[in-house]
Enzyme design. Structure first.
Site, mmCIF file in Angstrom:
data_model
loop_
_atom_site.group_PDB
_atom_site.id
_atom_site.type_symbol
_atom_site.label_atom_id
_atom_site.label_comp_id
_atom_site.label_asym_id
_atom_site.label_seq_id
_atom_site.Cartn_x
_atom_site.Cartn_y
_atom_site.Cartn_z
ATOM 1 N N GLU A 88 0.664 -1.176 -0.048
ATOM 2 C CA GLU A 88 0.000 0.061 0.102
ATOM 3 C C GLU A 88 0.954 1.329 -0.072
ATOM 4 O O GLU A 88 0.412 2.406 0.415
ATOM 5 C CB GLU A 88 -0.842 0.018 1.260
ATOM 6 C CG GLU A 88 -0.223 0.052 2.479
ATOM 7 C CD GLU A 88 -1.206 -0.040 3.706
ATOM 8 O OE1 GLU A 88 -1.521 -1.001 4.476
ATOM 9 O OE2 GLU A 88 -1.674 1.114 3.938
ATOM 10 N N CYS A 120 -3.828 -3.057 4.252
ATOM 11 C CA CYS A 120 -2.940 -4.099 4.853
ATOM 12 C C CYS A 120 -3.191 -5.562 4.332
ATOM 13 O O CYS A 120 -2.730 -6.499 4.558
ATOM 14 C CB CYS A 120 -2.818 -4.177 6.551
ATOM 15 S SG CYS A 120 -2.065 -2.779 7.029
ATOM 16 N N THR A 163 3.557 3.436 15.970
ATOM 17 C CA THR A 163 3.076 2.049 15.404
ATOM 18 C C THR A 163 3.547 1.987 13.944
ATOM 19 O O THR A 163 2.974 1.344 13.078
ATOM 20 C CB THR A 163 1.570 2.040 15.364
ATOM 21 O OG1 THR A 163 1.137 3.023 14.492
ATOM 22 C CG2 THR A 163 0.995 2.054 16.678
ATOM 23 N N SER A 213 -10.479 3.086 13.864
ATOM 24 C CA SER A 213 -9.759 2.235 13.291
ATOM 25 C C SER A 213 -9.750 0.669 13.968
ATOM 26 O O SER A 213 -10.042 -0.511 13.470
ATOM 27 C CB SER A 213 -8.468 2.331 12.684
ATOM 28 O OG SER A 213 -7.413 2.300 13.621
ATOM 29 N N HIS A 244 -3.283 -9.999 12.233
ATOM 30 C CA HIS A 244 -2.943 -8.770 11.696
ATOM 31 C C HIS A 244 -2.292 -7.668 12.832
ATOM 32 O O HIS A 244 -3.238 -7.719 13.801
ATOM 33 C CB HIS A 244 -3.729 -7.764 10.802
ATOM 34 C CG HIS A 244 -3.131 -6.519 10.308
ATOM 35 N ND1 HIS A 244 -2.045 -6.355 9.832
ATOM 36 C CD2 HIS A 244 -3.640 -5.266 10.683
ATOM 37 C CE1 HIS A 244 -1.866 -5.123 9.747
ATOM 38 N NE2 HIS A 244 -2.945 -4.393 10.078
ATOM 39 N N LYS A 253 -6.343 -7.491 22.023
ATOM 40 C CA LYS A 253 -7.555 -7.039 21.967
ATOM 41 C C LYS A 253 -8.496 -8.031 20.809
ATOM 42 O O LYS A 253 -9.622 -8.500 21.305
ATOM 43 C CB LYS A 253 -7.948 -5.543 21.725
ATOM 44 C CG LYS A 253 -7.507 -4.636 22.456
ATOM 45 C CD LYS A 253 -7.759 -3.258 21.642
ATOM 46 C CE LYS A 253 -6.888 -2.062 22.449
ATOM 47 N NZ LYS A 253 -7.721 -1.412 23.214
ATOM 48 N N ASN A 289 4.723 -1.935 12.604
ATOM 49 C CA ASN A 289 3.816 -2.560 11.580
ATOM 50 C C ASN A 289 4.365 -2.337 10.308
ATOM 51 O O ASN A 289 4.726 -1.477 9.833
ATOM 52 C CB ASN A 289 2.574 -1.579 11.926
ATOM 53 C CG ASN A 289 1.330 -1.814 10.876
ATOM 54 O OD1 ASN A 289 1.425 -2.830 10.007
ATOM 55 N ND2 ASN A 289 0.332 -1.158 10.966
ATOM 56 N N SER A 322 -7.521 -1.729 6.210
ATOM 57 C CA SER A 322 -8.191 -0.967 6.309
ATOM 58 C C SER A 322 -9.305 -0.397 5.127
ATOM 59 O O SER A 322 -8.849 -0.695 3.963
ATOM 60 C CB SER A 322 -7.720 0.576 7.019
ATOM 61 O OG SER A 322 -7.385 0.198 8.252
HETATM 62 P P1 HMG Z 1 -3.588 6.884 21.570
HETATM 63 O O1 HMG Z 1 -4.771 7.787 21.515
HETATM 64 O O2 HMG Z 1 -2.195 7.839 21.632
HETATM 65 O O3 HMG Z 1 -3.506 5.769 22.660
HETATM 66 O O4 HMG Z 1 -3.260 6.024 20.206
HETATM 67 P P2 HMG Z 1 -4.568 5.519 23.947
HETATM 68 O O5 HMG Z 1 -4.569 6.831 24.516
HETATM 69 O O6 HMG Z 1 -5.754 4.851 23.189
HETATM 70 O O7 HMG Z 1 -3.488 4.680 24.700
HETATM 71 C C1 HMG Z 1 -3.419 3.168 24.154
HETATM 72 C C2 HMG Z 1 -3.224 2.148 25.160
HETATM 73 O O8 HMG Z 1 -1.863 2.525 26.060
HETATM 74 C C3 HMG Z 1 -4.516 2.441 25.978
HETATM 75 O O9 HMG Z 1 -4.666 0.731 26.511
HETATM 76 C C4 HMG Z 1 -3.961 2.951 27.091
HETATM 77 O O10 HMG Z 1 -4.649 2.591 28.338
HETATM 78 C C5 HMG Z 1 -2.801 2.599 27.362
HETATM 79 P P3 HMG Z 1 -5.976 0.161 25.963
HETATM 80 O O11 HMG Z 1 -7.147 0.919 26.560
HETATM 81 O O12 HMG Z 1 -6.194 0.220 24.401
HETATM 82 O O13 HMG Z 1 -5.862 -1.373 26.398
HETATM 83 N N1 HMG Z 1 -1.826 3.528 28.323
HETATM 84 C C6 HMG Z 1 -0.678 3.241 29.069
HETATM 85 N N2 HMG Z 1 -0.266 1.847 29.370
HETATM 86 C C7 HMG Z 1 0.636 1.920 30.301
HETATM 87 N N3 HMG Z 1 1.154 3.056 30.683
HETATM 88 C C8 HMG Z 1 0.974 4.407 30.636
HETATM 89 C C9 HMG Z 1 0.054 4.385 29.529
HETATM 90 N N4 HMG Z 1 -0.963 5.356 28.895
HETATM 91 C C10 HMG Z 1 -1.743 4.902 28.118
HETATM 92 N N5 HMG Z 1 1.629 5.470 30.940
HETATM 93 C C11 HMG Z 1 -3.850 4.452 18.519
HETATM 94 C C12 HMG Z 1 -3.330 4.839 20.052
HETATM 95 C C13 HMG Z 1 -3.727 2.959 18.339
HETATM 96 C C14 HMG Z 1 -5.018 4.964 18.090
HETATM 97 C C15 HMG Z 1 -2.808 5.188 17.487
HETATM 98 O O14 HMG Z 1 -1.576 4.521 17.757
HETATM 99 C C16 HMG Z 1 -2.899 4.978 16.200
HETATM 100 O O15 HMG Z 1 -3.789 5.809 15.664
HETATM 101 N N6 HMG Z 1 -2.279 4.087 15.630
HETATM 102 C C17 HMG Z 1 -2.416 3.894 13.999
HETATM 103 C C18 HMG Z 1 -3.767 3.145 13.590
HETATM 104 C C19 HMG Z 1 -3.758 1.798 13.924
HETATM 105 O O16 HMG Z 1 -2.775 1.272 14.161
HETATM 106 N N7 HMG Z 1 -5.062 1.171 13.911
HETATM 107 C C20 HMG Z 1 -5.121 -0.244 14.310
HETATM 108 C C21 HMG Z 1 -6.498 -0.872 13.551
HETATM 109 S S1 HMG Z 1 -6.592 -0.339 12.049
HETATM 110 C C22 HMG Z 1 -5.480 -1.573 11.244
HETATM 111 O O17 HMG Z 1 -4.950 -2.309 11.928
HETATM 112 C C23 HMG Z 1 -4.963 -1.275 10.064
HETATM 113 C C24 HMG Z 1 -3.396 -0.693 9.573
HETATM 114 O O18 HMG Z 1 -2.490 -1.513 9.760
HETATM 115 C C25 HMG Z 1 -3.511 0.091 8.008
HETATM 116 C C26 HMG Z 1 -4.248 -0.708 6.969
HETATM 117 O O19 HMG Z 1 -4.688 -1.779 7.113
HETATM 118 O O20 HMG Z 1 -3.452 -0.412 6.047
HETATM 119 C C27 HMG Z 1 -3.415 0.599 10.558
#
Ligand code: HMG
Length: 407
Positions: A88, A120, A163, A213, A244, A253, A289, A322
């Site tokens: 991609e 992906c 990531t 996402s 994935h 999760k 990733n 996605s």
């Molecule tokens: P965020 O908003 O910065 O993080 O972004 P958060 O506030 O949701 O925290 C993440 C986790 O860390 C949470 O745990 C917090 O509690 C924990 P959860 O509730 O999820 O179990 N946390 C802590 N833990 C320990 N010590 C601390 C602490 N603080 C917080 N101090 C987000 C997270 C994944 C949204 C961001 O990284 C992002 O946007 N990533 C990119 C998108 C992504 O990977 N999406 C996944 C699903 S889509 C997919 O897989 C397709 C993809 O590969 C693309 C494709 O298909 O081409 C992305």
């Protein structure tokens, strides 16, 4: 092995990785971003992210993975009748990555080559297409080369930044595979038009609605797994499942969600994680990733850790792209796979990678566009077919053709 009784099994015969030479420690990135390191290490379940230098791109990563695949598996480019590259982060809107590979690897002219794009999911689209090509009889005894290759980029300082990752996984797909016999004809598909992650044509960095996402991924898992289970009926339980892995916590999760669909309590679902999923997360945590290759990096991790113990066992595979499209399918680890995995030395390329300070990574990223579009040296020698030298990207010639060499 396969649900097609009376036919030889079809599946993954060998697997190899291509990785960039540099990585960033996510504990150091967290410090630089003013975030508690435990958020990246535990909260997201990530450790390092591989980053591409100017001479590395999805083509060089793919070529280096495929070269290693041939060298370690004993297969020859002459065996290949289909080459699909899932990506991609393509380098050209028209010329497919598979054509660059055709030249760099010396694949036969009697070969179907194309690129598959669906976020992906593109690598899985390639793999399932290759399986169907073999099952239909079109392969006539030949093998398919499926390479998943990407450089994942989000904006500096964004929530997606920890990531990121970069790398390629090359798969050799053929009849009577030596690693994983896939259950041909039994897959659960799911699709839905969602804007969870996208990259407009003029962007190098992906845009994402991060929390949405995560929900889209889980909905797609429920849909694809439900569809697969309806076909499987009272089928044998899965010893392991590879997901994935955009980051390790997402696999956690996903597993909880899937096992609760099976009827387990949340506690029992979480307790099964260490045995059923954790061994597949070591390589993803060390590379990040890699988009299309992410599921197959998890598979490579699982086989590197446990192939011998898993011989004869059934494992599940979940691919999410996605946009969205997802597929759940399964396969059985082939007897003697353990000995082949030892010979493949799947994780050996990681030993050549070195730690890069955050400041150097940021400088590389700021120079990204310019580095990608730099002119190739006028006297640059274009890379021909070679199996034993690394592919490097030199820049654009005066007609904006990308120039690759063998270093
Ligand atoms: P965020 O908003 O910065 O993080 O972004 P958060 O506030 O949701 O925290 C993440 C986790 O860390 C949470 O745990 C917090 O509690 C924990 P959860 O509730 O999820 O179990 N946390 C802590 N833990 C320990 N010590 C601390 C602490 N603080 C917080 N101090 C987000 C997270 C994944 C949204 C961001 O990284 C992002 O946007 N990533 C990119 C998108 C992504 O990977 N999406 C996944 C699903 S889509 C997919 O897989 C397709 C993809 O590969 C693309 C494709 O298909 O081409 C992305």
């Amino acid at each position: 092995m396969s649900v097609r009784h009376g036919f030889p099994p079809i599946g993954i015969d060998a697997i190899a990785l291509g990785v960039p030479r540099r990585f960033v420690e996510l504990s150091e990135l967290a410090e630089a971003r003013g975030v508690a390191p435990s958020k990246y290490l535990t909260g997201l379940g990530t450790r390092r992210m591989a980053i591409a230098a100017p001479e590395e791109d999805p083509i060089t990563l793919a070529a280096n993975a495929a070269r290693r695949l041939f060298l370690r598996s004993g297969a020859s480019p002459a065996d290949i009748g289909l080459c699909v590259v899932g990506t991609e982060t393509a380098v050209d809107h028209s010329k497919p990555a598979a054509s660059f590979l055709h030249g760099l690897l010396g694949l036969p002219s009697a070969c179907r080559v194309f690129e598959a794009k669906h976020a992906c999911f593109g690598g899985t689209a390639g793999l399932l297409n290759a399986v169907d090509w073999i099952a239909s009889g079109s392969a006539r005894g030949r093998a398919a080369l499926v390479v998943c290759s990407d450089v994942a980029r989000y904006a500096l300082g964004s929530a997606g930044e920890p990531t990121q990752g970069a790398g390629a996984v090359a798969l050799l797909v053929r009849e009577r595979p030596r690693l994983l016999a896939l259950e041909v004809g039994q897959t659960g598909s799911y699709a839905r038009d969602v804007y969870d992650f996208w990259r407009p044509l003029h962007h190098k960095e992906a845009l994402v609605d991060g929390h949405f996402s995560v929900q889209c991924y889980l909905d797609a898992l429920a849909g694809a797994y439900g569809e697969w289970r309806r076909q499987d009926g009272d089928g044998e339980p899965l010893a392991r499942t590879c997901y994935h892995v955009p980051y390790g916590k997402m696999a956690r999760k996903a597993h909880r969600h899937r096992r609760m669909i099976d009827g387990l309590t949340e506690q029992a679902a979480d307790e099964s994680f260490a045995v059923e999923v954790e061994p597949s997360l070591d390589l993803p945590a060390r590379i990040g990733n890699i988009y299309t290759g992410s599921l197959y990096l998890a598979l490579a991790s699982l086989l590197s850790a446990q192939a011998r113990d898993l011989e004869g066992k059934r494992i599940g595979l979940f691919s999410y792209g996605s946009g969205s499209c997802a597929e759940f399918f399964a396969g059985r680890v082939v007897p003697e796979a353990g000995a082949l995995v030892a010979a493949l030395e799947i994780d050996a390329p990681l030993a050549e990678c070195h730690h890069t300070p955050v400041a150097e990574y940021e400088a590389l990223r700021r120079n990204d566009e310019a580095a990608d579009r730099r002119p190739a040296p006028e006297d640059a020698e274009r890379g021909g077919a070679s199996l034993d030298r690394r592919a490097v990207y030199l820049g654009l010639d005066s007609s904006e053709r990308r120039v690759y060499a063998n270093a």
